[in-house]
Write a protein that holds these residues in place. Structure first.
Motif, PDB file in Angstrom:
ATOM      1  N   ASP A   1       0.808  -1.217   0.000  1.00 36.23           N
ATOM      2  CA  ASP A   1       0.000   0.000   0.000  1.00 36.23           C
ATOM      3  C   ASP A   1       0.845   1.273   0.000  1.00 36.23           C
ATOM      4  N   LEU A   2       2.160   1.131  -0.007  1.00 34.86           N
ATOM      5  CA  LEU A   2       3.062   2.271   0.033  1.00 34.86           C
ATOM      6  C   LEU A   2       3.660   2.550  -1.338  1.00 34.86           C
ATOM      7  N   GLU A   3       4.176   3.770  -1.500  1.00 32.99           N
ATOM      8  CA  GLU A   3       5.055   4.090  -2.617  1.00 32.99           C
ATOM      9  C   GLU A   3       6.408   4.479  -2.040  1.00 32.99           C
TER      10      GLU A   3
ATOM     11  N   ILE B   1      21.299  14.242  -9.323  1.00 33.44           N
ATOM     12  CA  ILE B   1      20.218  13.608  -8.564  1.00 33.44           C
ATOM     13  C   ILE B   1      19.531  12.588  -9.457  1.00 33.44           C
ATOM     14  N   GLY B   2      19.267  11.423  -8.904  1.00 35.03           N
ATOM     15  CA  GLY B   2      18.455  10.425  -9.583  1.00 35.03           C
ATOM     16  C   GLY B   2      17.357   9.962  -8.647  1.00 35.03           C
ATOM     17  N   VAL B   3      16.129   9.904  -9.130  1.00 35.07           N
ATOM     18  CA  VAL B   3      14.991   9.441  -8.326  1.00 35.07           C
ATOM     19  C   VAL B   3      14.218   8.408  -9.140  1.00 35.07           C
ATOM     20  N   VAL B   4      13.918   7.275  -8.508  1.00 35.31           N
ATOM     21  CA  VAL B   4      13.038   6.272  -9.108  1.00 35.31           C
ATOM     22  C   VAL B   4      11.895   6.042  -8.134  1.00 35.31           C
ATOM     23  N   ARG B   5      10.704   6.368  -8.554  1.00 32.34           N
ATOM     24  CA  ARG B   5       9.521   6.190  -7.700  1.00 32.34           C
ATOM     25  C   ARG B   5       8.887   4.848  -8.053  1.00 32.34           C
ATOM     26  N   ILE B   6       8.688   3.995  -7.037  1.00 33.80           N
ATOM     27  CA  ILE B   6       8.152   2.666  -7.284  1.00 33.80           C
ATOM     28  C   ILE B   6       6.947   2.401  -6.396  1.00 33.80           C
ATOM     29  N   ALA B   7       6.090   1.506  -6.864  1.00 32.94           N
ATOM     30  CA  ALA B   7       4.967   1.030  -6.064  1.00 32.94           C
ATOM     31  C   ALA B   7       5.468  -0.017  -5.080  1.00 32.94           C
ATOM     32  N   GLY B   8       4.628  -0.372  -4.120  1.00 31.56           N
ATOM     33  CA  GLY B   8       5.020  -1.344  -3.112  1.00 31.56           C
ATOM     34  C   GLY B   8       5.370  -2.703  -3.681  1.00 31.56           C
ATOM     35  N   ASP B   9       4.847  -3.018  -4.868  1.00 27.60           N
ATOM     36  CA  ASP B   9       5.170  -4.308  -5.484  1.00 27.60           C
ATOM     37  C   ASP B   9       6.404  -4.235  -6.373  1.00 27.60           C
TER      38      ASP B   9
ATOM     39  N   ARG C   1       7.844   6.136 -11.994  1.00 28.96           N
ATOM     40  CA  ARG C   1       8.425   7.327 -12.590  1.00 28.96           C
ATOM     41  C   ARG C   1       9.921   7.364 -12.355  1.00 28.96           C
ATOM     42  N   GLU C   2      10.644   7.892 -13.329  1.00 24.79           N
ATOM     43  CA  GLU C   2      12.072   8.164 -13.175  1.00 24.79           C
ATOM     44  C   GLU C   2      12.319   9.651 -13.401  1.00 24.79           C
ATOM     45  N   TRP C   3      13.302  10.185 -12.700  1.00 26.65           N
ATOM     46  CA  TRP C   3      13.620  11.614 -12.800  1.00 26.65           C
ATOM     47  C   TRP C   3      15.095  11.786 -12.495  1.00 26.65           C
TER      48      TRP C   3
ATOM     49  N   ARG D   1      15.577  -1.902  -7.387  1.00 26.49           N
ATOM     50  CA  ARG D   1      15.450  -3.352  -7.595  1.00 26.49           C
ATOM     51  C   ARG D   1      15.858  -4.129  -6.346  1.00 26.49           C
ATOM     52  N   LEU D   2      16.813  -3.580  -5.612  1.00 22.62           N
ATOM     53  CA  LEU D   2      17.293  -4.247  -4.400  1.00 22.62           C
ATOM     54  C   LEU D   2      16.276  -4.196  -3.271  1.00 22.62           C
ATOM     55  N   LEU D   3      15.547  -3.091  -3.141  1.00 17.97           N
ATOM     56  CA  LEU D   3      14.648  -2.889  -2.007  1.00 17.97           C
ATOM     57  C   LEU D   3      13.647  -4.025  -1.826  1.00 17.97           C
ATOM     58  N   PRO D   4      12.875  -4.427  -2.851  1.00 18.09           N
ATOM     59  CA  PRO D   4      11.906  -5.512  -2.627  1.00 18.09           C
ATOM     60  C   PRO D   4      12.581  -6.823  -2.214  1.00 18.09           C
ATOM     61  N   LEU D   5      13.793  -7.064  -2.716  1.00 23.08           N
ATOM     62  CA  LEU D   5      14.504  -8.283  -2.345  1.00 23.08           C
ATOM     63  C   LEU D   5      14.897  -8.270  -0.879  1.00 23.08           C
ATOM     64  N   LEU D   6      15.355  -7.117  -0.393  1.00 21.48           N
ATOM     65  CA  LEU D   6      15.718  -7.003   1.013  1.00 21.48           C
ATOM     66  C   LEU D   6      14.488  -7.106   1.917  1.00 21.48           C
TER      67      LEU D   6
END
Length: 236
Positions: free
Chosen positions: A28-30, A52-60, A65-67, A185-190
């Protein structure tokens, strides 16, 4: 990030829950995954952000978005041999004050994530303060500390080491968007490794105040442009 502060004004550890917000399911988070390249290690000694690099991802884990942009630091770019950014690269790039409002909107409403997040936090707090842009209280999570907490069987918790453990390719270290992409990509794995289906946040994700949109041209590093299909020029 800027993180919640204690009564004495010192930042709390950015990934330590204060217990004021109930557990929220990860799905339920971004998350706004951030990486910075800087002129040095200390904003207190005058070092500045240069990319600066930002990648906005959904909880899954879906990328929403990339910026990214290079940033004119108003001084020398520092260790070109590390980040590969030259004076010519930042000539004509926006200053942080130019893009501060848009960046605030990118981070708001999400859990801000970075590897060694205390480093990013120090620089973002200093840059936003210098720009006169007030940031909302943004919950944040450090993937380096999360890797340590999960006790991965690795020699250290550096980004490259963590990526190698999970078999993630990481060929372009020290390019802000590339680092943000691989951290996303690492975050969901952790989180899966930690068995974390929900997070207890120190503060709830909050929207940023409304700022005028940046009307200039962002200056992505050549070869590391944000995916145009993911709304480079849009606001969240």
């Amino acid at each position: 990030m800027p993180g919640p502060r204690s009564a004495a004004g010192a930042p709390r550890p950015i990934d330590t829950p204060a217990g004021r917000v109930g557990a929220i399911a990860v799905r339920d988070l971004e998350f706004a995954v951030v990486d910075l390249e800087t002129t040095g290690f200390s904003p207190g000694r005058g070092d500045r952000i240069v990319e600066i690099g930002v990648v906005r991802i959904a909880g899954d884990g879906r990328v929403l978005r990339e910026w990214t942009t290079l940033v004119d630091p108003g001084r020398g770019v520092g260790a070109t041999q590390v980040h590969r950014i030259t004076e010519a690269d930042v000539a004509g790039a926006p200053r942080f004050v130019d893009i501060a409002g848009e960046l605030a909107g990118l981070l708001a409403g999400a859990v801000v994530v970075a590897h060694n997040a205390a480093f990013e936090q120090r620089f973002l707090e200093a840059e936003f303060a210098a720009a006169g842009v007030a940031m909302p209280m943004v919950p944040a999570l450090c993937t380096m500390r999360l890797a340590k907490a999960t006790a991965l069987p690795v020699a250290d918790s550096k980004l490259g080491t963590c990526c190698a453990y999970f078999g993630l390719e990481f060929p372009d270290a020290h390019a802000a968007l590339a680092d943000a992409r691989v951290t996303a990509r690492l975050l969901p794995l952790l989180l899966r490794e930690a068995g974390a289906a929900a997070l207890t946040l120190a503060v709830p994700p909050a929207r940023a105040p409304e700022y005028p949109a940046y009307t200039g041209v962002l200056r992505p590093r050549r070869g590391f442009e944000a995916d145009p299909a993911r709304g480079l020029g849009k606001t969240m």
